[in-house]
Write a protein that holds these residues in place. Structure first.
Motif, PDB file in Angstrom:
ATOM      1  N   ILE A  96      -8.741   3.365   3.718  1.00  0.00           N
ATOM      2  CA  ILE A  96      -7.520   3.279   2.909  1.00  0.00           C
ATOM      3  C   ILE A  96      -7.708   4.010   1.578  1.00  0.00           C
ATOM      4  N   LYS A 102      -5.427   7.062   0.262  1.00  0.00           N
ATOM      5  CA  LYS A 102      -4.674   6.926  -0.992  1.00  0.00           C
ATOM      6  C   LYS A 102      -5.045   8.030  -1.972  1.00  0.00           C
ATOM      7  N   VAL A 159      -3.272  11.168  -0.892  1.00  0.00           N
ATOM      8  CA  VAL A 159      -1.842  11.119  -1.206  1.00  0.00           C
ATOM      9  C   VAL A 159      -1.618  11.333  -2.704  1.00  0.00           C
ATOM     10  N   ALA A 160      -2.480  10.756  -3.522  1.00  0.00           N
ATOM     11  CA  ALA A 160      -2.358  10.970  -4.965  1.00  0.00           C
ATOM     12  C   ALA A 160      -2.512  12.447  -5.313  1.00  0.00           C
ATOM     13  N   ILE A 208       0.835  -1.209   0.000  1.00  0.00           N
ATOM     14  CA  ILE A 208       0.000   0.000   0.000  1.00  0.00           C
ATOM     15  C   ILE A 208       0.865   1.252   0.000  1.00  0.00           C
ATOM     16  N   SER A 209       1.898   1.269   0.836  1.00  0.00           N
ATOM     17  CA  SER A 209       2.802   2.413   0.928  1.00  0.00           C
ATOM     18  C   SER A 209       4.205   1.914   0.631  1.00  0.00           C
ATOM     19  N   ARG A 241      -0.087  10.060   5.027  1.00  0.00           N
ATOM     20  CA  ARG A 241       1.069   9.204   4.731  1.00  0.00           C
ATOM     21  C   ARG A 241       1.368   8.257   5.893  1.00  0.00           C
ATOM     22  N   LEU A 263      -1.236   5.321   5.937  1.00  0.00           N
ATOM     23  CA  LEU A 263      -1.019   4.295   4.914  1.00  0.00           C
ATOM     24  C   LEU A 263       0.197   3.442   5.225  1.00  0.00           C
ATOM     25  N   THR A 319      -4.310  -4.561   3.492  1.00  0.00           N
ATOM     26  CA  THR A 319      -5.372  -5.010   2.594  1.00  0.00           C
ATOM     27  C   THR A 319      -6.088  -6.228   3.150  1.00  0.00           C
TER      28      THR A 319
END
Length: 442
Positions: A237, A241, A244-245, A150-151, A330, A333, A339
């Motif tokens: 999550i 995400k 972060v994107a 994931i990170s 950050r 994640l 997951t």
């Protein structure tokens, strides 16, 4: 936070011991070690060196915890080992920031007179931190850049990290999978109230007894709860995400990171964890293992939990301190996200539907890439026994062992008087395990 390897490396090279800081009744001494701009350590060792001094243990804990008086160093020191207790006091933005200080500690240990073996000893949150280190040391940066992670780590400066000679995972919480179980699926709209009654682990209609703090959940409720936990985890999550994107595209609130608040979660052993209240969940091992009993016997058997079930105080449920994670996207994640699949479930003796290697903060994922001799040890009076059996199952080490200390709590002390000196049994076994693999030369 990115690893500032180029800046820290010169400091690591000049790590040095300072005069002794303290004495433990004359038996142990502590010497200060500088590990860089954001980390330091103490070397805990016997005042009078003994034969076990050829082994140095490395111990550390996340959350900026002060480890200088940690019980691991004391208990190993009593048996003649040396221990380097690391303090990291920088920003814990990603799991990757821990790697440089651990590498510096290992390099320092290798230069100590008479030392020929360095081992990693991970207790509590230090378990996944040190297994992550050894994973990257053995396999290189590719181990933390795999497609399902994931990170992903940046990888810069992570080539040729010094490896340890053995891995000890002692009564560890296993990281993000442990945090996952503390996420409350009854939370609606990221607010503490109102809660979804169909998923409320503290509701009487779902099997909870508020008078005793215990529960007997039906199979139907447990299935609903686990499905809800999977859905909420994946939704949190996905939100992190996406943010972060946006940050990476220059469209975030800030240039580097953003605040992230998750209501109804806990990094410690709080929250509505079903197995805290219902003693039938995660209650016994699925394989047979050595069980160190108070009467001196060591049967190899299916080990049953001796922990008495009970929820944490209900007045903690809606407190910000105990059930709110106030972090960044950050950090979440990297430290908390893992997951799961729709098959996620906690049975009597297993946890299913988890991609163990999707998080850096997952001892069960990291050990898949660790080949050095590995000892995994749990107390039967904690909630970590079954997760740690999973760590043992996932380990790639040819020489591996899972041992349970009957009646041991999180520091292996007895949870009730009838279990005797369970901490002594634990560390006596550690000493015998190390002696078989790393005997004193000559």
């Amino acid at each position: 936070m990115r690893l500032r390897h180029a800046l820290i490396a010169p400091l690591l090279a000049c790590a040095m011991a300072m005069p002794a800081l303290a004495q433990d009744g004359g038996a142990l001494k502590r010497s200060y070690i500088r590990l860089g701009r954001e980390a330091n350590a103490v070397l805990v060792e016997p005042a009078t060196p003994g034969p076990n001094g050829h082994i140095v243990a490395i111990n550390v804990h996340p959350d900026n915890l002060n480890t200088f008086e940690y019980f691991i160093g004391r208990k190993l020191g009593e048996r003649g080992y040396r221990t380097i207790e690391i303090n990291f006091y920088g920003k814990e933005t990603t799991f990757e920031v821990f790697l440089d200080p651990i590498a510096a500690a290992i390099r320092y240990a290798r230069k100590l007179p008479g030392v020929d073996k360095v081992i990693l000893v991970g207790h509590s949150g230090g378990g996944p931190e040190l297994t992550f280190y050894q994973e990257v040391a053995e396999k290189g940066p590719s181990a933390c850049q795999q497609a399902n992670r994931i990170s992903k780590c940046g990888g810069k400066g992570l080539e040729n990290l010094p490896k340890a000679d053995a891995m000890l995972v002692l009564e560890a919480n296993i990281g993000a999978p442990h945090r996952l179980q503390g996420l409350d699926p009854a939370i609606v709209g990221n607010k503490p109230a109102p809660r979804n009654p169909a998923l409320d682990a503290y509701a009487a209609q779902n099997g909870f007894d508020p008078k005793t703090g215990t529960a007997r959940y039906s199979a139907a409720f447990q299935q609903r709860y686990e499905a809800g936990l999977h859905r909420r985890s994946e939704a949190v999550i996905a939100e992190a995400k996406a943010r972060v994107a946006a940050l990476d595209a220059g469209k975030g609130l800030f240039r580097d990171d953003e605040p992230f608040v998750v209501v109804g979660t806990a990094t410690s052993s709080l929250g509505p964890r079903l197995n805290l209240q219902d003693g039938s969940i995660l209650s016994e091992t699925h394989g047979t293992h050595l069980n160190l009993k108070a009467d001196g016997s060591r049967p190899v058997e299916i080990v049953k939990s001796v922990r008495k079930p009970g929820a944490p105080a209900l007045d903690q449920r809606n407190t910000m301190e105990d059930t709110v994670m106030d972090t960044t996207v950050r950090h979440y994640l990297s430290f908390s996200a893992i997951t799961t699949t729709p098959a996620f479930a906690m049975t009597r003796n297993d946890i299913k539907g988890v991609d163990w290697s999707s998080s850096a903060n997952s001892a069960a994922g990291s050990v898949r890439n660790i080949t050095v001799p590995t000892l995994v040890m749990a107390g039967s009076c904690t909630i970590h026994m079954i997760p740690l059996e999973i760590v043992f199952d996932q380990s790639a080490a040819a020489d591996k062992e899972f041992v349970v200390v009957d009646g041991g709590n999180h520091e292996f002390g007895p949870c009730r008087p009838e279990f005797g000196d369970s901490q002594k049994r634990a560390f006596d076994y550690v000493e015998s395990w190390l002696a078989k693999r790393f005997p004193v030369a000559g």
